[in-house]
Scaffold this active site. Structure first.
Site, PDB file in Angstrom:
ATOM      1  N   SER A   6      46.569  39.860  45.687  1.00  0.00           N
ATOM      2  CA  SER A   6      47.508  40.919  44.957  1.00  0.00           C
ATOM      3  C   SER A   6      47.217  40.734  43.495  1.00  0.00           C
ATOM      4  O   SER A   6      47.258  40.069  42.844  1.00  0.00           O
ATOM      5  CB  SER A   6      49.034  40.571  45.322  1.00  0.00           C
ATOM      6  OG  SER A   6      49.776  41.229  44.181  1.00  0.00           O
ATOM      7  N   ASP A  33      50.212  46.167  44.124  1.00  0.00           N
ATOM      8  CA  ASP A  33      51.754  46.460  44.255  1.00  0.00           C
ATOM      9  C   ASP A  33      52.109  47.790  43.319  1.00  0.00           C
ATOM     10  O   ASP A  33      52.407  47.253  42.222  1.00  0.00           O
ATOM     11  CB  ASP A  33      52.179  45.199  44.069  1.00  0.00           C
ATOM     12  CG  ASP A  33      51.998  44.212  45.190  1.00  0.00           C
ATOM     13  OD1 ASP A  33      52.331  44.469  46.412  1.00  0.00           O
ATOM     14  OD2 ASP A  33      51.805  43.043  45.211  1.00  0.00           O
ATOM     15  N   MET A  35      55.488  49.561  42.027  1.00  0.00           N
ATOM     16  CA  MET A  35      56.744  49.418  42.191  1.00  0.00           C
ATOM     17  C   MET A  35      57.237  50.561  41.028  1.00  0.00           C
ATOM     18  O   MET A  35      56.747  50.801  39.946  1.00  0.00           O
ATOM     19  CB  MET A  35      57.176  48.205  41.564  1.00  0.00           C
ATOM     20  CG  MET A  35      56.478  47.090  42.300  1.00  0.00           C
ATOM     21  SD  MET A  35      57.150  45.452  41.808  1.00  0.00           S
ATOM     22  CE  MET A  35      56.297  44.261  42.824  1.00  0.00           C
ATOM     23  N   HIS A  64      50.095  49.249  47.969  1.00  0.00           N
ATOM     24  CA  HIS A  64      51.427  49.187  48.739  1.00  0.00           C
ATOM     25  C   HIS A  64      52.539  49.734  47.805  1.00  0.00           C
ATOM     26  O   HIS A  64      52.798  49.259  46.638  1.00  0.00           O
ATOM     27  CB  HIS A  64      51.399  47.383  48.761  1.00  0.00           C
ATOM     28  CG  HIS A  64      53.041  47.082  49.262  1.00  0.00           C
ATOM     29  ND1 HIS A  64      53.456  45.843  49.044  1.00  0.00           N
ATOM     30  CD2 HIS A  64      53.916  47.659  49.913  1.00  0.00           C
ATOM     31  CE1 HIS A  64      54.520  45.654  49.606  1.00  0.00           C
ATOM     32  NE2 HIS A  64      54.896  46.806  50.247  1.00  0.00           N
ATOM     33  N   MET A  66      55.928  50.544  46.945  1.00  0.00           N
ATOM     34  CA  MET A  66      57.215  50.182  46.949  1.00  0.00           C
ATOM     35  C   MET A  66      57.951  51.363  45.952  1.00  0.00           C
ATOM     36  O   MET A  66      58.504  50.834  44.821  1.00  0.00           O
ATOM     37  CB  MET A  66      57.330  48.639  46.333  1.00  0.00           C
ATOM     38  CG  MET A  66      56.906  47.735  47.440  1.00  0.00           C
ATOM     39  SD  MET A  66      56.633  46.041  46.538  1.00  0.00           S
ATOM     40  CE  MET A  66      55.177  46.124  46.162  1.00  0.00           C
ATOM     41  N   MET A 135      56.901  42.314  55.171  1.00  0.00           N
ATOM     42  CA  MET A 135      57.359  41.674  54.130  1.00  0.00           C
ATOM     43  C   MET A 135      57.980  40.351  54.352  1.00  0.00           C
ATOM     44  O   MET A 135      59.115  40.125  55.012  1.00  0.00           O
ATOM     45  CB  MET A 135      58.330  42.427  53.425  1.00  0.00           C
ATOM     46  CG  MET A 135      57.782  43.647  52.673  1.00  0.00           C
ATOM     47  SD  MET A 135      56.263  43.599  51.437  1.00  0.00           S
ATOM     48  CE  MET A 135      57.034  42.526  50.378  1.00  0.00           C
ATOM     49  N   ASP A 169      52.947  39.747  53.623  1.00  0.00           N
ATOM     50  CA  ASP A 169      53.015  39.932  52.242  1.00  0.00           C
ATOM     51  C   ASP A 169      54.077  39.133  51.758  1.00  0.00           C
ATOM     52  O   ASP A 169      55.412  39.670  51.864  1.00  0.00           O
ATOM     53  CB  ASP A 169      53.055  41.428  52.028  1.00  0.00           C
ATOM     54  CG  ASP A 169      52.950  41.691  50.400  1.00  0.00           C
ATOM     55  OD1 ASP A 169      52.805  40.840  49.507  1.00  0.00           O
ATOM     56  OD2 ASP A 169      52.944  42.914  49.886  1.00  0.00           O
TER      57      ASP A 169
HETATM   58  C1  DX5 Z   1      56.031  41.565  46.393  1.00  0.00           C
HETATM   59  C2  DX5 Z   1      54.763  42.015  46.570  1.00  0.00           C
HETATM   60  C3  DX5 Z   1      53.566  40.956  46.927  1.00  0.00           C
HETATM   61  C4  DX5 Z   1      53.660  39.852  45.937  1.00  0.00           C
HETATM   62  C5  DX5 Z   1      52.869  38.643  46.754  1.00  0.00           C
HETATM   63  O1  DX5 Z   1      56.848  42.694  46.299  1.00  0.00           O
HETATM   64  O2  DX5 Z   1      54.657  43.176  47.590  1.00  0.00           O
HETATM   65  O3  DX5 Z   1      52.405  41.638  47.185  1.00  0.00           O
HETATM   66  O4  DX5 Z   1      53.234  40.434  44.796  1.00  0.00           O
HETATM   67  O5  DX5 Z   1      52.798  37.880  45.749  1.00  0.00           O
HETATM   68  P1  DX5 Z   1      52.796  36.355  46.134  1.00  0.00           P
HETATM   69  O6  DX5 Z   1      51.889  35.957  46.821  1.00  0.00           O
HETATM   70  O7  DX5 Z   1      53.169  35.589  44.617  1.00  0.00           O
HETATM   71  O8  DX5 Z   1      54.251  36.001  46.813  1.00  0.00           O
HETATM   72 ZN    ZN Z   2      52.325  43.829  48.310  1.00  0.00          ZN
END
Ligand code: DX5
Ligand code: ZN
Length: 212
Positions: A6, A33, A35, A64, A66, A135, A169
């Site tokens: 990630s 990721d 967001m 991904h 979000m 998740m 994840d």
């Molecule tokens: C959380 C993300 C993950 C996260 C994983 O919202 O979707 O991809 O960055 O990071 P670690 O491995 O640090 O949990």
């Molecule tokens: Zn993610």
């Protein structure tokens, strides 16, 4: 076993260098990721960043999303070169439409499910899904410990998701990776465990369950 680093855990001022270093260390996937400050509180990367990183990513670029109403954004991420585009079932009343839009754009469609989301809706969406992202933390930040009960959830999803990629994840470490793999995980996302220190290639190998 695929490890998908990630980029959220990389230095945000040096993302392209991080993506290149991951490619050189042998990463076959990279996970971006995205967001939006609404579906989750933080704001991270948009399609322009995805496009800028694309040339540095050897292999699969996995976005991904979000974000609320992801169907409004899938075309931009397809155009930006994402190979897998994952949307949250909790983020839109039209998740089927969003998944079908991803496939119509020639990309692989991922469906992410939050820790508290049940599997019933997943069952009916599976015909339009190439990857299920379980998740294992509440989305929104890296560096959180995996929530209890999540290995069991991965096992339950694996029983449904036959033949599809099963991504895990959140909170993945070299310690819990073997149990996640046995439970049916095929793509483990790793942020903090990978960038925490030590060399990337060694950390990747440890997470993949290879001696390093
Ligand atoms: C959380 C993300 C993950 C996260 C994983 O919202 O979707 O991809 O960055 O990071 P670690 O491995 O640090 O949990
Ligand atoms: Zn993610």
């Amino acid at each position: 076993m695929i490890v998908a680093p990630s980029l959220l855990a990389a230095d945000p001022g040096a993302l392209a260098q991080a993506a290149r270093a991951l490619s050189e260390a042998g990463a076959r996937w990279q996970h971006l990721d995205v967001m939006d400050g609404s579906f989750v509180p933080a704001i991270t990367f948009g399609a322009a960043t995805c496009k800028a990183l694309r040339p540095q990513v050897a292999g699969t670029l996995d976005a991904h999303l979000m974000v609320l109403d992801p169907e409004r954004h899938v075309a931009a991420f397809a155009e930006a070169g994402a190979d897998v585009i994952t949307v949250h079932g909790e983020a839109t009343p039209h998740v089927s439409r969003a998944l079908r839009a991803v496939r119509a754009l020639g990309r692989r469609a991922g469906l992410a499910v939050n820790p508290g989301t049940g599997l019933d809706a997943l069952r009916w969406l599976l015909p339009d899904v190439d990857l299920v992202c379980v998740m294992t933390v509440n989305p929104g930040a890296g560096g959180q410990p995996m929530l209890p009960g999540m290995v069991e959830k991965v096992r339950a999803v694996a029983a449904l998701a036959e033949g599809r990629e099963l991504q895990v994840d959140g909170g993945v470490t070299a310690d819990n990776a073997p149990a996640l793999r046995r439970a049916g995980g095929t793509v483990l996302v790793a942020g903090s465990a990978l960038f925490r220190g030590g060399d990337l290639a060694g950390n990747l190998a440890r997470l993949a369950g290879e001696a390093a």
